[in-house]
Design a protein around this motif. Structure first.
Motif, PDB file in Angstrom:
ATOM      1  N   LEU A   1      25.940  14.005  58.153  1.00 48.56           N
ATOM      2  CA  LEU A   1      24.915  12.981  58.001  1.00 48.56           C
ATOM      3  C   LEU A   1      23.712  13.479  57.212  1.00 48.56           C
ATOM      4  O   LEU A   1      23.006  12.684  56.586  1.00 48.56           O
ATOM      5  N   GLN A   2      23.455  14.786  57.252  1.00 47.08           N
ATOM      6  CA  GLN A   2      22.317  15.356  56.532  1.00 47.08           C
ATOM      7  C   GLN A   2      22.640  15.707  55.085  1.00 47.08           C
ATOM      8  O   GLN A   2      21.745  16.074  54.330  1.00 47.08           O
ATOM      9  N   GLU A   3      23.895  15.580  54.699  1.00 47.46           N
ATOM     10  CA  GLU A   3      24.292  15.845  53.322  1.00 47.46           C
ATOM     11  C   GLU A   3      23.532  14.905  52.382  1.00 47.46           C
ATOM     12  O   GLU A   3      23.341  13.725  52.706  1.00 47.46           O
ATOM     13  N   PRO A   4      23.041  15.390  51.219  1.00 51.53           N
ATOM     14  CA  PRO A   4      22.149  14.578  50.360  1.00 51.53           C
ATOM     15  C   PRO A   4      22.707  13.210  49.991  1.00 51.53           C
ATOM     16  O   PRO A   4      21.986  12.209  50.044  1.00 51.53           O
ATOM     17  N   ASP A   5      23.977  13.138  49.616  1.00 53.98           N
ATOM     18  CA  ASP A   5      24.545  11.851  49.221  1.00 53.98           C
ATOM     19  C   ASP A   5      24.636  10.896  50.406  1.00 53.98           C
ATOM     20  O   ASP A   5      24.396   9.685  50.263  1.00 53.98           O
ATOM     21  N   ALA A   6      24.983  11.425  51.568  1.00 56.92           N
ATOM     22  CA  ALA A   6      25.052  10.585  52.763  1.00 56.92           C
ATOM     23  C   ALA A   6      23.665  10.080  53.147  1.00 56.92           C
ATOM     24  O   ALA A   6      23.489   8.900  53.484  1.00 56.92           O
ATOM     25  N   TRP A   7      22.681  10.964  53.072  1.00 57.97           N
ATOM     26  CA  TRP A   7      21.315  10.569  53.402  1.00 57.97           C
ATOM     27  C   TRP A   7      20.800   9.538  52.408  1.00 57.97           C
ATOM     28  O   TRP A   7      20.101   8.590  52.790  1.00 57.97           O
ATOM     29  N   ALA A   8      21.150   9.694  51.129  1.00 61.27           N
ATOM     30  CA  ALA A   8      20.756   8.706  50.121  1.00 61.27           C
ATOM     31  C   ALA A   8      21.406   7.351  50.411  1.00 61.27           C
ATOM     32  O   ALA A   8      20.770   6.300  50.252  1.00 61.27           O
ATOM     33  N   ALA A   9      22.672   7.355  50.838  1.00 61.42           N
ATOM     34  CA  ALA A   9      23.355   6.100  51.169  1.00 61.42           C
ATOM     35  C   ALA A   9      22.710   5.424  52.378  1.00 61.42           C
ATOM     36  O   ALA A   9      22.552   4.191  52.406  1.00 61.42           O
ATOM     37  N   ILE A  10      22.327   6.219  53.371  1.00 58.25           N
ATOM     38  CA  ILE A  10      21.675   5.660  54.559  1.00 58.25           C
ATOM     39  C   ILE A  10      20.338   5.037  54.184  1.00 58.25           C
ATOM     40  O   ILE A  10      20.011   3.911  54.592  1.00 58.25           O
ATOM     41  N   LYS A  11      19.542   5.751  53.385  1.00 60.82           N
ATOM     42  CA  LYS A  11      18.232   5.228  52.988  1.00 60.82           C
ATOM     43  C   LYS A  11      18.368   3.970  52.145  1.00 60.82           C
ATOM     44  O   LYS A  11      17.590   3.023  52.294  1.00 60.82           O
ATOM     45  N   LEU A  12      19.362   3.947  51.236  1.00 61.51           N
ATOM     46  CA  LEU A  12      19.559   2.764  50.406  1.00 61.51           C
ATOM     47  C   LEU A  12      19.978   1.567  51.257  1.00 61.51           C
ATOM     48  O   LEU A  12      19.494   0.437  51.038  1.00 61.51           O
ATOM     49  N   THR A  13      20.839   1.791  52.217  1.00 55.99           N
ATOM     50  CA  THR A  13      21.267   0.705  53.097  1.00 55.99           C
ATOM     51  C   THR A  13      20.084   0.133  53.873  1.00 55.99           C
ATOM     52  O   THR A  13      19.926  -1.088  53.989  1.00 55.99           O
ATOM     53  N   LEU A  14      19.250   1.005  54.406  1.00 53.58           N
ATOM     54  CA  LEU A  14      18.067   0.549  55.143  1.00 53.58           C
ATOM     55  C   LEU A  14      17.084  -0.173  54.221  1.00 53.58           C
ATOM     56  O   LEU A  14      16.474  -1.184  54.615  1.00 53.58           O
ATOM     57  N   LEU A  15      16.932   0.327  52.988  1.00 50.57           N
ATOM     58  CA  LEU A  15      16.029  -0.319  52.031  1.00 50.57           C
ATOM     59  C   LEU A  15      16.507  -1.728  51.693  1.00 50.57           C
ATOM     60  O   LEU A  15      15.720  -2.686  51.694  1.00 50.57           O
ATOM     61  N   VAL A  16      17.800  -1.853  51.387  1.00 53.40           N
ATOM     62  CA  VAL A  16      18.348  -3.160  51.018  1.00 53.40           C
ATOM     63  C   VAL A  16      18.217  -4.136  52.187  1.00 53.40           C
ATOM     64  O   VAL A  16      17.824  -5.299  52.000  1.00 53.40           O
ATOM     65  N   ALA A  17      18.530  -3.688  53.396  1.00 52.38           N
ATOM     66  CA  ALA A  17      18.416  -4.567  54.558  1.00 52.38           C
ATOM     67  C   ALA A  17      16.969  -4.965  54.818  1.00 52.38           C
ATOM     68  O   ALA A  17      16.688  -6.118  55.176  1.00 52.38           O
ATOM     69  N   SER A  18      16.035  -4.025  54.621  1.00 55.15           N
ATOM     70  CA  SER A  18      14.613  -4.327  54.864  1.00 55.15           C
ATOM     71  C   SER A  18      14.054  -5.318  53.855  1.00 55.15           C
ATOM     72  O   SER A  18      13.031  -5.948  54.115  1.00 55.15           O
ATOM     73  N   ILE A  19      14.714  -5.465  52.705  1.00 55.46           N
ATOM     74  CA  ILE A  19      14.284  -6.458  51.714  1.00 55.46           C
ATOM     75  C   ILE A  19      15.019  -7.777  51.906  1.00 55.46           C
ATOM     76  O   ILE A  19      14.406  -8.852  51.926  1.00 55.46           O
ATOM     77  N   ALA A  20      16.333  -7.714  52.061  1.00 51.48           N
ATOM     78  CA  ALA A  20      17.147  -8.930  52.116  1.00 51.48           C
ATOM     79  C   ALA A  20      16.915  -9.721  53.402  1.00 51.48           C
ATOM     80  O   ALA A  20      16.818 -10.953  53.359  1.00 51.48           O
ATOM     81  N   VAL A  21      16.811  -9.046  54.541  1.00 42.50           N
ATOM     82  CA  VAL A  21      16.693  -9.755  55.813  1.00 42.50           C
ATOM     83  C   VAL A  21      15.385 -10.534  55.920  1.00 42.50           C
ATOM     84  O   VAL A  21      15.409 -11.725  56.279  1.00 42.50           O
ATOM     85  N   PRO A  22      14.205  -9.950  55.629  1.00 42.44           N
ATOM     86  CA  PRO A  22      12.982 -10.756  55.695  1.00 42.44           C
ATOM     87  C   PRO A  22      12.977 -11.942  54.725  1.00 42.44           C
ATOM     88  O   PRO A  22      12.494 -13.025  55.067  1.00 42.44           O
ATOM     89  N   LEU A  23      13.519 -11.750  53.516  1.00 42.19           N
ATOM     90  CA  LEU A  23      13.568 -12.862  52.567  1.00 42.19           C
ATOM     91  C   LEU A  23      14.478 -13.969  53.077  1.00 42.19           C
ATOM     92  O   LEU A  23      14.147 -15.163  52.981  1.00 42.19           O
ATOM     93  N   ASN A  24      15.627 -13.599  53.634  1.00 43.33           N
ATOM     94  CA  ASN A  24      16.518 -14.608  54.200  1.00 43.33           C
ATOM     95  C   ASN A  24      15.936 -15.238  55.453  1.00 43.33           C
ATOM     96  O   ASN A  24      16.230 -16.395  55.762  1.00 43.33           O
ATOM     97  N   LEU A  25      15.124 -14.479  56.166  1.00 41.05           N
ATOM     98  CA  LEU A  25      14.435 -15.035  57.329  1.00 41.05           C
ATOM     99  C   LEU A  25      13.496 -16.154  56.906  1.00 41.05           C
ATOM    100  O   LEU A  25      13.501 -17.253  57.484  1.00 41.05           O
ATOM    101  N   MET A  26      12.694 -15.897  55.871  1.00 42.28           N
ATOM    102  CA  MET A  26      11.765 -16.928  55.387  1.00 42.28           C
ATOM    103  C   MET A  26      12.522 -18.135  54.848  1.00 42.28           C
ATOM    104  O   MET A  26      12.180 -19.289  55.138  1.00 42.28           O
ATOM    105  N   PHE A  27      13.562 -17.872  54.048  1.00 43.01           N
ATOM    106  CA  PHE A  27      14.344 -18.980  53.510  1.00 43.01           C
ATOM    107  C   PHE A  27      14.999 -19.784  54.622  1.00 43.01           C
ATOM    108  O   PHE A  27      14.994 -21.023  54.601  1.00 43.01           O
ATOM    109  N   GLY A  28      15.573 -19.103  55.603  1.00 42.38           N
ATOM    110  CA  GLY A  28      16.262 -19.794  56.677  1.00 42.38           C
ATOM    111  C   GLY A  28      15.339 -20.685  57.489  1.00 42.38           C
ATOM    112  O   GLY A  28      15.697 -21.816  57.826  1.00 42.38           O
ATOM    113  N   VAL A  29      14.130 -20.196  57.782  1.00 36.45           N
ATOM    114  CA  VAL A  29      13.174 -20.990  58.562  1.00 36.45           C
ATOM    115  C   VAL A  29      12.724 -22.209  57.768  1.00 36.45           C
ATOM    116  O   VAL A  29      12.691 -23.334  58.283  1.00 36.45           O
ATOM    117  N   VAL A  30      12.370 -21.998  56.501  1.00 42.96           N
ATOM    118  CA  VAL A  30      11.894 -23.107  55.671  1.00 42.96           C
ATOM    119  C   VAL A  30      12.996 -24.147  55.475  1.00 42.96           C
ATOM    120  O   VAL A  30      12.770 -25.358  55.621  1.00 42.96           O
TER     121      VAL A  30
END
Length: 300
Positions: free
Chosen positions: A66-95
């Motif tokens: 899990l601490q291997e650089p490529d694995a850590w980069a994949a984890i961070k990218l996944t969290l980044l994408v989710a932190s952007i997509a989920v709030p935007l879809n939250l706003m769209f879904g409510v509206v």
């Protein structure tokens, strides 16, 4: 003869009832056992296998994977994408849910149909559409190159693909909930002088909070576990555009099974957390509904 026959009929009926109950009981037990065997074979065994393979070489090898650089980069990218997509879809879904459930307007049925579109389109096809739009030879490709903007094979493309496959989840949870609640409470608040924002914040939001959380949890789980659409637009650039599911595929294809299952175990943990949160929210919804029905019954 007549008396004997009259006595035997209730006894025969009683035996028949006992046999029917026994058959129903055996059928229930058989169905439960069958369901447990199915869950064990297709859910529990694979889940146990994931963690067993991840920890096969010990906790040290697991943490190192899990601490291997490529694995850590994949984890961070996944969290980044989710932190952007989920709030935007939250706003769209409510509206979108508020508009569809509370108002009548031209194109309402079209909007409802478009919300369901990601459920009907293959994720791979949706990723291909973004490539055709924003790729090097796509419709907007020359303009993007001219302005030094990269969407495909970069984080923006991954975010767009993730948003597309996940945006129905919040809206689809809230639309029937808001429609069932009606508009009486909002109209009463507005008639008493409340602004639109106060009406939403103090009246609408408390009534939909559990459905909203339910949709957000499902949206986040799909965003972090999406493979098809992200695979098309990411370019599989190791350490840069590989999310966790894509990184698992790379490691598995390289026969690095321990590392692949180690990263996969994080996705399995996400699934378990999602299931626990989903069950908790459903329990709260049932409790709130029961309390409301009890209060209504007492009031009548």
């Amino acid at each position: 003869m007549t008396i004997s026959t009259t006595i035997d009929r209730p006894a025969a009926r009683f035996r028949q009832i006992r046999v029917e109950r026994l058959v129903r009981r055996l059928l229930q037990i058989a169905l439960v056992v069958l369901a447990l065997l199915f869950l064990t074979a297709f859910l529990i065994v694979p889940l146990v296998a994931v963690f067993y393979e991840a920890l096969r070489d010990g906790v040290g090898a697991y943490l190192e994977s899990l601490q291997e650089p490529d694995a850590w980069a994949a984890i961070k990218l996944t969290l980044l994408v989710a932190s952007i997509a989920v709030p935007l879809n939250l706003m769209f879904g409510v509206v979108a849910s508020w508009a569809i459930a509370k108002f009548e307007f031209v194109g309402k049925s079209v909007l409802t149909t478009l919300i369901d579109l990601p459920f009907a389109v293959s994720p791979v096809i949706s990723g291909l559409i973004y490539v055709l739009l924003f790729g090097l030879h796509g419709w907007f490709g020359p303009w993007l190159i001219e302005h030094n903007i990269q969407i495909i094979f970069a984080v923006p493309g991954i975010v767009l693909a993730t948003m597309f496959v996940t945006f129905p989840f919040v809206a689809r949870e809230l639309i029937p909930l808001m429609a069932a609640q009606g508009t009486e409470e909002e109209q009463a608040a507005i008639s008493l002088g409340a602004s639109g924002w106060k009406t939403f914040w103090l009246v609408t939001l408390p009534n939909i909070k559990w459905g909203l959380l339910y949709g957000v949890i499902l949206c986040n789980a799909r965003a972090m576990g999406e493979f098809g659409a992200v695979s098309v637009v990411s370019g599989h650039i190791r350490g840069q555009t590989n999310t966790m599911p894509l990184h698992v595929e790379v490691l598995y294809n390289e026969y690095n099974f321990v590392a692949a299952f180690a990263v996969g175990s994080l996705l399995a943990l996400l699934a378990l957390v999602t299931l626990a949160a989903k069950s908790f929210i459903e329990w709260n919804q049932r409790r709130s509904r029961t309390s409301h029905e009890t209060i209504t019954g007492e009031g009548q």
